[in-house]
Scaffold this active site. Structure first.
Site, PDB file in Angstrom:
ATOM      1  N   SER A 226      -3.431  -1.079   8.023  1.00 43.82           N
ATOM      2  CA  SER A 226      -4.835  -0.505   7.972  1.00 43.82           C
ATOM      3  C   SER A 226      -6.124  -0.938   8.579  1.00 43.82           C
ATOM      4  O   SER A 226      -5.542  -1.711   9.603  1.00 43.82           O
ATOM      5  CB  SER A 226      -5.739  -1.217   6.622  1.00 43.82           C
ATOM      6  OG  SER A 226      -6.340  -1.756   6.384  1.00 43.82           O
TER       7      SER A 226
ATOM      8  N   GLU B 151      -8.420  -1.955   8.830  1.00 45.00           N
ATOM      9  CA  GLU B 151      -8.939  -4.181   8.697  1.00 45.00           C
ATOM     10  C   GLU B 151      -8.317  -5.014   8.876  1.00 45.00           C
ATOM     11  O   GLU B 151      -8.532  -5.389   8.801  1.00 45.00           O
ATOM     12  CB  GLU B 151      -9.598  -3.359   7.049  1.00 45.00           C
ATOM     13  CG  GLU B 151     -11.083  -2.477   7.319  1.00 45.00           C
ATOM     14  CD  GLU B 151     -10.196  -1.344   7.170  1.00 45.00           C
ATOM     15  OE1 GLU B 151      -9.612  -0.538   6.411  1.00 45.00           O
ATOM     16  OE2 GLU B 151     -11.455  -0.334   7.376  1.00 45.00           O
ATOM     17  N   ASN B 152      -7.040  -4.333   8.726  1.00 42.92           N
ATOM     18  CA  ASN B 152      -5.436  -5.289   8.634  1.00 42.92           C
ATOM     19  C   ASN B 152      -5.594  -6.602   9.830  1.00 42.92           C
ATOM     20  O   ASN B 152      -4.941  -7.554  10.033  1.00 42.92           O
ATOM     21  CB  ASN B 152      -4.129  -5.130   8.840  1.00 42.92           C
ATOM     22  CG  ASN B 152      -4.091  -4.576   7.034  1.00 42.92           C
ATOM     23  OD1 ASN B 152      -3.461  -3.184   6.608  1.00 42.92           O
ATOM     24  ND2 ASN B 152      -4.814  -5.432   5.848  1.00 42.92           N
TER      25      ASN B 152
ATOM     26  N   GLU C  83      -3.417  12.088  -8.681  1.00 46.96           N
ATOM     27  CA  GLU C  83      -3.197  11.081  -9.485  1.00 46.96           C
ATOM     28  C   GLU C  83      -2.497   9.533  -9.929  1.00 46.96           C
ATOM     29  O   GLU C  83      -1.447   9.596  -8.329  1.00 46.96           O
ATOM     30  CB  GLU C  83      -1.569  11.498 -10.679  1.00 46.96           C
ATOM     31  CG  GLU C  83      -2.060  12.765 -11.191  1.00 46.96           C
ATOM     32  CD  GLU C  83      -3.467  13.328 -12.080  1.00 46.96           C
ATOM     33  OE1 GLU C  83      -3.327  12.089 -13.243  1.00 46.96           O
ATOM     34  OE2 GLU C  83      -4.112  14.291 -12.235  1.00 46.96           O
TER      35      GLU C  83
ATOM     36  N   ASP D 267       1.198  -2.922  -2.098  1.00 46.89           N
ATOM     37  CA  ASP D 267       0.546  -4.465  -1.627  1.00 46.89           C
ATOM     38  C   ASP D 267       1.172  -5.368  -2.232  1.00 46.89           C
ATOM     39  O   ASP D 267       2.072  -5.130  -3.543  1.00 46.89           O
ATOM     40  CB  ASP D 267      -0.838  -4.065  -2.395  1.00 46.89           C
ATOM     41  CG  ASP D 267      -1.800  -5.148  -2.187  1.00 46.89           C
ATOM     42  OD1 ASP D 267      -1.538  -5.782  -1.382  1.00 46.89           O
ATOM     43  OD2 ASP D 267      -2.849  -4.965  -3.336  1.00 46.89           O
TER      44      ASP D 267
ATOM     45  N   GLY E  68       1.757 -10.613   0.046  1.00 48.61           N
ATOM     46  CA  GLY E  68       1.190 -12.080   0.316  1.00 48.61           C
ATOM     47  C   GLY E  68       1.650 -13.387  -1.204  1.00 48.61           C
ATOM     48  O   GLY E  68       1.882 -14.561  -1.231  1.00 48.61           O
TER      49      GLY E  68
HETATM   50  C1  FPP Z   1      -0.201  -5.688   2.087  1.00 49.07           C
HETATM   51  O1  FPP Z   1       0.009  -6.565   1.059  1.00 49.07           O
HETATM   52  C2  FPP Z   1       1.337  -5.681   2.876  1.00 49.07           C
HETATM   53  C3  FPP Z   1       0.451  -4.881   4.276  1.00 49.07           C
HETATM   54  C4  FPP Z   1      -0.514  -5.224   4.528  1.00 49.07           C
HETATM   55  C5  FPP Z   1       1.715  -5.176   5.347  1.00 49.07           C
HETATM   56  C6  FPP Z   1       2.863  -4.031   4.929  1.00 49.07           C
HETATM   57  C7  FPP Z   1       3.493  -4.226   5.427  1.00 49.07           C
HETATM   58  C8  FPP Z   1       4.871  -4.261   5.264  1.00 49.07           C
HETATM   59  C9  FPP Z   1       5.478  -3.982   3.881  1.00 49.07           C
HETATM   60  C10 FPP Z   1       6.089  -4.483   6.579  1.00 49.07           C
HETATM   61  C11 FPP Z   1       5.967  -3.472   7.360  1.00 49.07           C
HETATM   62  C12 FPP Z   1       5.771  -1.653   6.964  1.00 49.07           C
HETATM   63  C13 FPP Z   1       7.328  -0.751   7.276  1.00 49.07           C
HETATM   64  C14 FPP Z   1       6.840   0.777   7.067  1.00 49.07           C
HETATM   65  C15 FPP Z   1       9.006  -1.919   7.759  1.00 49.07           C
HETATM   66  P1  FPP Z   1      -0.943  -7.828   0.511  1.00 49.07           P
HETATM   67  O2  FPP Z   1      -0.661  -8.858   1.930  1.00 49.07           O
HETATM   68  O3  FPP Z   1      -1.719  -7.910   1.550  1.00 49.07           O
HETATM   69  O4  FPP Z   1      -0.752  -8.866  -0.291  1.00 49.07           O
HETATM   70  P2  FPP Z   1      -1.363  -9.705  -0.413  1.00 49.07           P
HETATM   71  O5  FPP Z   1      -2.719  -9.031  -1.279  1.00 49.07           O
HETATM   72  O6  FPP Z   1      -0.662 -10.028  -1.790  1.00 49.07           O
HETATM   73  O7  FPP Z   1      -2.270 -10.782   0.346  1.00 49.07           O
END
Ligand code: FPP
Length: 247
Positions: free
Chosen positions: A72, A74-75, A214, A27, A30
Site C-alpha cells: 500500500s 502506507e507500507n 460483499e 494480511d 508478520g
Molecule cells: C500484510 O501482512 C502483507 C503485506 C503488506 C505484504 C504482502 C506481500 C506479499 C504476500 C508478497 C509479495 C506479493 C506477491 C504478489 C508476489 P502484514 O505484514 O501486515 O502482517 P501482520 O499484520 O501480521 O504484521
C-alpha cells in the site's frame, strides 16, 4: 466451468455462478512468522507462495478477475529491510511468471503509482503487462504502491486537468466516466472482498470499487489461506442476497 467439476461439489460452491471478481487483502504474514519465531520477511515469503497457489487456482476454477493488495501507499513506513524483501519477492515472482507465461496465460495488471518503484522491477512489470496483454481468461491485478484515496486524488487531478484543457465538462461527469480515471479502468467492481487474519477493516483498498462488494473475513493468516478457504468464502458469498440499495 472446468470439466472436472460438478456444478456444486462438497465445498457447497456452485461453479456455474462464481463471482466474476474476487479481491484479497493478503494480511497476517508478520503474525504468521512471529508465531513461528521467524523474521517477518519469512512471513512475506510464505505469503507470496500462497498468492501463487491461489492465483493459479482462481484461473483453474474460471474466475475472471483476482485483485490482491501487495503493497500500500502506507507500507513505505515499514523498515527498509522489510520493504526491500517484499519488492524482492515480487521481482522473483514476476521473473518466474514471465517464464511460465505462455503456459499459464494469466493476464497480469498492476494498480498503483509505479513511479517510486525501482527501475528494474518496473521494467519487469512492463514486460509482464506487455506479454500478457492479449491473454483472455483470468486477469490478476497486483496492487502495488496502491491506496484508494491516492487513486481518487489522481482521478480528481486528471479530471480537473481535462476540464481546464476543454476535454471534459464537470457538469456531465458520470460514475462510469470517473471510473475511467482509476487504475482499475475496464475492470468490473469486485463482487467479493476477502480479508484474512481477523482484521475487520478495508485499509484504503479499492474504496470506490468496493461500494457494493460483499465482505468476507476470516481469522486464518494469509500464509495459511488455502484453496478450501477460498471456496468457503465463495460459498458464503453465494448465500448472500445482493440488493444494491433496493429491496
Ligand atoms: C500484510 O501482512 C502483507 C503485506 C503488506 C505484504 C504482502 C506481500 C506479499 C504476500 C508478497 C509479495 C506479493 C506477491 C504478489 C508476489 P502484514 O505484514 O501486515 O502482517 P501482520 O499484520 O501480521 O504484521
Amino acid at each position: 466451468m472446468p470439466f472436472f467439476q460438478k456444478k456444486t461439489d462438497q465445498s457447497g460452491v456452485d461453479f456455474s455462478r462464481l463471482p466474476r471478481h474476487v479481491a484479497i487483502i493478503m494480511d497476517g504474514n508478520g503474525r504468521w512468522a512471529k508465531k513461528r519465531g521467524l523474521p517477518r520477511t519469512a512471513g512475506h515469503a510464505a505469503g507470496a507462495e500462497t498468492f501463487r497457489t491461489i492465483a493459479t487456482y482462481c484461473k483453474e476454477i474460471g474466475l475472471d478477475y483476482l485483485t490482491v493488495y501487495a503493497f500500500s501507499t502506507e507500507n513505505w513506513k515499514r523498515p527498509a529491510e522489510e520493504v526491500s524483501a517484499i519488492m524482492g519477492l515480487l521481482r522473483k515472482y514476476l521473473l518466474e511468471a514471465i517464464e511460465k507465461m505462455e503456459r499459464d496465460r494469466v493476464k497480469m495488471e498492476f494498480f498503483g503509482d509505479l513511479t517510486p518503484i525501482a527501475p528494474e522491477l518496473r521494467e519487469l512489470i512492463e514486460r509482464t503487462r506487455e506479454i500478457s496483454k492479449h491473454y483472455e481468461g483470468c486477469q490478476v491485478n497486483i496492487c502495488l504502491n496502491y491506496g484508494g484515496r491516492d487513486e481518487l486524488l489522481r482521478a480528481a487531478r486528471a479530471f480537473a486537468r481535462d476540464c481546464v484543457e476543454g476535454r471534459a465538462d464537470p457538469d456531465s461527469l458520470t460514475e462510469q466516466q470517473l471510473g475511467g480515471y482509476l487504475f482499475s479502468r475496464g475492470v468490473p467492481d469486485p463482487d467479493l472482498v476477502i480479508r484474512p487474519s481477523g482484521e475487520l477493516r478495508l485499509s484504503n483498498f479499492l474504496l470506490w470499487q468496493s461500494a457494493y462488494s460483499e465482505f468476507y473475513y476470516t481469522d486464518v493468516l494469509w500464509p495459511d489461506f488455502s484453496k478450501e478457504e477460498l471456496l468457503r468464502a465463495i460459498a458464503d458469498f453465494q448465500g448472500r442476497s445482493r440488493r444494491y440499495g433496493g429491496v
